[in-house]
Write an enzyme that holds these catalytic residues in place. Structure first.
Site, PDB file in Angstrom:
ATOM      1  N   GLU A  12      41.768  37.235  64.195  1.00  0.00           N
ATOM      2  CA  GLU A  12      41.409  36.580  65.392  1.00  0.00           C
ATOM      3  C   GLU A  12      40.099  35.600  64.978  1.00  0.00           C
ATOM      4  O   GLU A  12      39.717  35.028  66.336  1.00  0.00           O
ATOM      5  CB  GLU A  12      41.025  37.821  66.468  1.00  0.00           C
ATOM      6  CG  GLU A  12      42.218  38.394  66.821  1.00  0.00           C
ATOM      7  CD  GLU A  12      42.175  39.743  67.616  1.00  0.00           C
ATOM      8  OE1 GLU A  12      42.884  39.940  68.529  1.00  0.00           O
ATOM      9  OE2 GLU A  12      40.946  40.344  67.223  1.00  0.00           O
ATOM     10  N   GLY A  79      48.802  42.304  74.910  1.00  0.00           N
ATOM     11  CA  GLY A  79      50.257  42.359  75.273  1.00  0.00           C
ATOM     12  C   GLY A  79      50.238  42.001  76.649  1.00  0.00           C
ATOM     13  O   GLY A  79      49.238  42.681  77.769  1.00  0.00           O
ATOM     14  N   MET A 176      42.532  46.303  73.538  1.00  0.00           N
ATOM     15  CA  MET A 176      41.980  47.471  73.102  1.00  0.00           C
ATOM     16  C   MET A 176      40.424  47.526  73.062  1.00  0.00           C
ATOM     17  O   MET A 176      39.751  48.245  72.676  1.00  0.00           O
ATOM     18  CB  MET A 176      42.594  47.973  71.762  1.00  0.00           C
ATOM     19  CG  MET A 176      44.008  48.138  72.093  1.00  0.00           C
ATOM     20  SD  MET A 176      44.730  48.936  70.439  1.00  0.00           S
ATOM     21  CE  MET A 176      44.132  50.520  70.024  1.00  0.00           C
ATOM     22  N   GLU A 177      39.795  46.278  73.430  1.00  0.00           N
ATOM     23  CA  GLU A 177      38.548  46.165  73.493  1.00  0.00           C
ATOM     24  C   GLU A 177      37.836  45.637  74.390  1.00  0.00           C
ATOM     25  O   GLU A 177      36.527  45.858  74.900  1.00  0.00           O
ATOM     26  CB  GLU A 177      38.292  45.220  72.198  1.00  0.00           C
ATOM     27  CG  GLU A 177      38.611  45.665  70.840  1.00  0.00           C
ATOM     28  CD  GLU A 177      40.166  45.373  70.613  1.00  0.00           C
ATOM     29  OE1 GLU A 177      40.702  44.476  71.168  1.00  0.00           O
ATOM     30  OE2 GLU A 177      40.631  46.388  69.633  1.00  0.00           O
ATOM     31  N   ASP A 200      52.607  39.564  72.633  1.00  0.00           N
ATOM     32  CA  ASP A 200      53.832  40.372  72.562  1.00  0.00           C
ATOM     33  C   ASP A 200      53.695  40.788  74.281  1.00  0.00           C
ATOM     34  O   ASP A 200      52.907  40.388  75.064  1.00  0.00           O
ATOM     35  CB  ASP A 200      53.725  41.770  71.818  1.00  0.00           C
ATOM     36  CG  ASP A 200      52.561  42.574  72.062  1.00  0.00           C
ATOM     37  OD1 ASP A 200      51.417  42.612  71.521  1.00  0.00           O
ATOM     38  OD2 ASP A 200      52.380  43.352  73.057  1.00  0.00           O
TER      39      ASP A 200
HETATM   40  N1  ADE Z   1      47.064  43.860  71.362  1.00  0.00           N
HETATM   41  C1  ADE Z   1      48.104  43.182  71.378  1.00  0.00           C
HETATM   42  N2  ADE Z   1      49.129  43.667  71.856  1.00  0.00           N
HETATM   43  C2  ADE Z   1      48.649  44.768  72.438  1.00  0.00           C
HETATM   44  C3  ADE Z   1      49.268  46.000  73.197  1.00  0.00           C
HETATM   45  N3  ADE Z   1      50.748  45.719  73.437  1.00  0.00           N
HETATM   46  N4  ADE Z   1      48.857  47.107  73.296  1.00  0.00           N
HETATM   47  C4  ADE Z   1      47.335  47.026  73.204  1.00  0.00           C
HETATM   48  N5  ADE Z   1      46.865  45.895  72.296  1.00  0.00           N
HETATM   49  C5  ADE Z   1      47.401  44.729  72.301  1.00  0.00           C
END
Ligand code: ADE
Length: 232
Positions: A12, A79, A176-177, A200
């Site tokens: 990243e 995501g 996640m951050e 995703d």
């Molecule tokens: N970062 C990228 N894709 C993610 C997902 N599906 N869940 C959590 N963090 C992510």
């Protein structure tokens, strides 16, 4: 004006690192390498903060309090939760919420942190405005979304969980951050923006899509930061 730029993972931030002007130096704090120098003519501190909310909170605290950055930009992948948001699209976080924060036992709604003044942490409106302008110019209006970003210490790869996150929180994407960064910046008064590029769709294909699309998504995030530093 000094700008803090952080991502969770090497992918990243690596392209931004490659574009740092010669002569930058590294200040090491614990395991973290803070790269201090110039990027596209701007004074920056660039760092790979690590995965998850605790790593993100530590890193954002150091950028804000130790390095005294005037603004903090987080760049990375996420995501998608909304069906009209596709891989490689950009989500600008209008506000950030910790979806795994649960004090419902005491009657608080899911995600609410007791005794804090806000339910979700709002991004800086000026940074949001610049990012929207830059993103629209680079990617086109259809590929830039503004909305609530959810964070939790979970990689989401489950249709039911997506539905739950959408319905409960009206999240645009999950990662996640971001909310940990936002939480710290809210307390310390640092203007921030979380910029996420979709890697995703947080469904059962997420683990498979992720490695393939993370590089494209990271490149898009990098373009956003480049555009913003050049614009402001
Ligand atoms: N970062 C990228 N894709 C993610 C997902 N599906 N869940 C959590 N963090 C992510």
């Amino acid at each position: 004006m000094k700008i803090g730029i952080m991502g969770a993972m090497h992918e990243e931030i690596v392209e931004l690192q490659q574009d740092l002007e010669l002569g930058y130096h590294i200040e090491k704090i614990g395991d973290l390498d803070f790269m201090i120098g110039k990027l596209y003519g701007r004074e920056v501190v660039l760092v790979e903060g690590g995965i998850g909310k605790v790593n993100a909170a530590l890193c954002a605290s150091l950028l804000s309090h130790h390095f005294q950055v005037d603004a903090l930009l987080f760049t990375g992948v996420a995501g998608a939760l909304h069906s009209d948001i596709n891989i490689a699209d950009i989500v600008l976080g209008t506000e950030l919420l910790e979806h795994d924060f649960d004090v419902t036992a005491f009657g608080y709604p899911l995600g609410k942190i007791p005794r804090m003044d806000v339910h979700a942490f709002p991004a800086n409106p000026k940074l949001l405005e610049v990012a929207k302008k830059v993103g629209t110019r680079i990617f086109g209006e259809k590929h830039i979304f503004e909305g609530r970003i959810l964070s939790g210490d979970q990689f989401v790869a489950d249709l039911q969980k997506i539905q739950f996150l959408q319905e409960t929180f009206d999240g645009y994407c999950t990662e996640m951050e971001g909310a940990a960064v936002a939480h710290v910046c809210h307390i310390l008064g640092t203007p921030f923006l979380i910029i996420r590029s979709i890697s995703d769709k947080a469904n059962h294909d997420a683990q498979m899509d992720y490695p393939e699309f993370v590089k494209i998504a990271a490149k898009n995030s990098k373009k956003m930061i480049e555009g913003m530093l050049k614009e402001t």
